[in-house]
Design an enzyme around this catalytic site. Structure first.
Site, PDB file in Angstrom:
ATOM      1  N   GLU A 151      51.073  20.945  38.341  1.00 30.25           N
ATOM      2  CA  GLU A 151      51.032  21.627  39.647  1.00 30.25           C
ATOM      3  C   GLU A 151      52.393  22.216  40.010  1.00 30.25           C
ATOM      4  O   GLU A 151      52.476  23.323  40.530  1.00 30.25           O
ATOM      5  CB  GLU A 151      50.585  20.652  40.743  1.00 30.25           C
ATOM      6  CG  GLU A 151      49.114  20.297  40.698  1.00 30.25           C
ATOM      7  CD  GLU A 151      48.219  21.520  40.886  1.00 30.25           C
ATOM      8  OE1 GLU A 151      48.551  22.389  41.692  1.00 30.25           O
ATOM      9  OE2 GLU A 151      47.200  21.609  40.177  1.00 30.25           O
ATOM     10  N   CYS A 182      38.946  36.782  42.673  1.00 29.18           N
ATOM     11  CA  CYS A 182      39.356  37.287  43.979  1.00 29.18           C
ATOM     12  C   CYS A 182      40.854  37.604  43.937  1.00 29.18           C
ATOM     13  O   CYS A 182      41.660  37.021  44.639  1.00 29.18           O
ATOM     14  CB  CYS A 182      39.045  36.254  45.063  1.00 29.18           C
ATOM     15  SG  CYS A 182      39.147  36.954  46.719  1.00 29.18           S
ATOM     16  N   CYS A 224      34.400  41.531  43.064  1.00 30.50           N
ATOM     17  CA  CYS A 224      33.358  41.020  43.968  1.00 30.50           C
ATOM     18  C   CYS A 224      31.973  41.014  43.301  1.00 30.50           C
ATOM     19  O   CYS A 224      31.146  40.152  43.587  1.00 30.50           O
ATOM     20  CB  CYS A 224      33.309  41.855  45.246  1.00 30.50           C
ATOM     21  SG  CYS A 224      34.861  41.829  46.158  1.00 30.50           S
ATOM     22  N   CYS A 235      31.444  37.739  41.751  1.00 32.44           N
ATOM     23  CA  CYS A 235      31.901  36.585  42.537  1.00 32.44           C
ATOM     24  C   CYS A 235      30.733  35.653  42.897  1.00 32.44           C
ATOM     25  O   CYS A 235      29.700  36.099  43.382  1.00 32.44           O
ATOM     26  CB  CYS A 235      32.572  37.075  43.814  1.00 32.44           C
ATOM     27  SG  CYS A 235      33.125  35.715  44.864  1.00 32.44           S
ATOM     28  N   CYS A 276      30.457  36.125  51.603  1.00 27.25           N
ATOM     29  CA  CYS A 276      31.798  36.618  51.912  1.00 27.25           C
ATOM     30  C   CYS A 276      31.733  37.680  53.015  1.00 27.25           C
ATOM     31  O   CYS A 276      31.238  38.786  52.811  1.00 27.25           O
ATOM     32  CB  CYS A 276      32.434  37.182  50.645  1.00 27.25           C
ATOM     33  SG  CYS A 276      34.073  37.866  50.955  1.00 27.25           S
TER      34      CYS A 276
HETATM   35 FE1  SF4 Z   1      36.880  37.610  47.032  1.00 24.33          FE
HETATM   36 FE2  SF4 Z   1      34.863  37.912  48.744  1.00 24.33          FE
HETATM   37 FE3  SF4 Z   1      35.128  39.601  46.713  1.00 24.33          FE
HETATM   38 FE4  SF4 Z   1      34.418  37.061  46.277  1.00 24.33          FE
HETATM   39  S1  SF4 Z   1      33.254  38.611  47.363  1.00 24.33           S
HETATM   40  S2  SF4 Z   1      35.918  38.248  45.130  1.00 24.33           S
HETATM   41  S3  SF4 Z   1      35.590  36.006  47.857  1.00 24.33           S
HETATM   42  S4  SF4 Z   1      36.541  39.327  48.403  1.00 24.33           S
END
Ligand code: SF4
Length: 356
Positions: free
Chosen positions: A42, A201, A208, A211, A217
């Site tokens: 970390e 992200c 997105c 995602c 989101c």
């Molecule tokens: Fe990021 Fe939202 Fe796009 Fe997912 S949908 S990559 S959380 S901006």
């Protein structure tokens, strides 16, 4: 908090599912609950990419397999092994933290995030990561990547360069945690936050379409992803020019360079470096340079968090290896032994490649 209520229901399960199926697995610090190994990874991963950390992590563990060996090591050995990873205060704190764990906690890292946070160099997010990975504590990490993900997920427009909105986002992060998670859930969730921020992200052009929490989101649904995270205070870098005077001499064992330990505070604190001068200060060296050939090498631009340094290396060959500065903590170091001293990153590249 209504944003959290909207996002909370599905976020944690979706993230955990995705991490187990598609997140990063098999990194050397995963699959262990040893706080020493998790802590080391970390700290190294703060400000540094996984691909760079991998080699350093292995070398560190070979040399310092446990907190006792790290605590007992000379500070110079720790700095030398850290050399090239940058942000050297991390290495100094790493060493101090190991010593505190040994002297104050009998060599055992505390288990709660709250207690971990009292140790040198362990901030709130690092403490949360160690507690979640090693002990399944139900607590959220909130590092820079996670701030970005959650600001977008919740369309949270609080200014992340200000303390109160940072705290508010932290509270929201806590509210998003899985309910009644097992220790394994917390590992997948915490790793999932890291993986999502690192791989999908991203700061620019987030993926997105791939995602796992796209349908939750709020920024994506509103088409306003690029507005988040909100940060009004931009980082200002000061520009400075430094002259690096590289004294070099030949010896039966090979070529040597004169290196001096940097002051305990400031840039490259505690590392070994060639003598450094500002423009005016260099003028004071001119009597010593009289009659010697000074090679001006190509300048190097080196960016630090708050400064951009333009480094001007000057190479000067001298006939003997007498001490070049009796007031400094300095030494002649063979060019093929440079790995034995902690060097700032630009010197690690520069010194082994000096022209003949
Ligand atoms: Fe990021 Fe939202 Fe796009 Fe997912 S949908 S990559 S959380 S901006």
């Amino acid at each position: 908090m209504s944003r959290v209520a909207e996002g909370a229901t599905g976020f944690a399960p979706a993230l955990i599912r995705w991490q187990r199926h598609s997140g990063r697995h098999g990194l050397p610090w995963q699959g262990t609950r040893d706080p020493y190994r998790v802590w080391l990874s970390e700290i190294m991963l703060q400000q540094t990419q996984v691909s760079t950390v991998l080699g350093y992590y292995d070398r560190f563990l070979q040399r310092f397999p446990n907190v006792h060996s790290l605590a007992a090591a000379p500070a110079d050995d720790v700095m030398a092994l850290w050399s090239g990873l940058g942000y050297y205060s991390r290495a100094r704190n790493l060493h101090r933290c190991a010593q505190a764990v040994v002297s104050e906690h009998g060599g055992v890292f505390p288990s709660s995030a709250e207690a971990l946070e009292t140790l040198p160099g362990i901030g709130a997010s690092t403490a949360a990561a160690i507690a979640a990975f090693c002990h399944g504590e139900r607590i959220s990490i909130v590092d820079g990547n996670v701030r970005r993900v959650l600001s977008r997920l919740l369309a949270f427009d609080g200014d992340q360069s200000q303390t109160a909105p940072q705290r508010a986002l932290w509270d929201m992060a806590q509210a998003l945690l899985p309910t009644e998670p097992t220790a394994a859930d917390m590992v997948a969730y915490t790793q999932g936050l890291m993986d999502l921020g690192a791989s999908i992200c991203s700061r620019t052009r987030p993926g997105c379409e791939r995602c796992p929490v796209q349908s939750l989101c709020l920024a994506h649904l509103a088409g306003t992803v690029e507005r988040y995270p909100v940060k009004t205070r931009k980082l200002l870098r000061r520009h400075e020019s430094w002259w690096l005077l590289i004294w070099r001499c030949a010896s039966p064992d090979g070529q040597k360079v004169w290196l001096e330990r940097r002051p305990a505070r400031g840039i490259w604190a505690g590392l070994y470096c060639t003598p450094v001068f500002s423009g005016e200060a260099l003028a004071s060296e001119s009597p010593r340079l009289a009659g010697l050939v000074v090679h001006e090498l190509s300048p190097i631009v080196h960016s630090l968090t708050h400064r951009e340094l333009r480094l001007h290396p000057l190479l000067v060959d001298v006939p003997s290896d007498r001490a070049m500065n009796s007031h400094a903590d300095g030494q002649w170091v063979l060019l093929d032994r440079l790995e034995q001293v902690g060097l700032p990153t630009p010197l690690r590249s520069l010194l082994p490649q000096l022209p003949g």
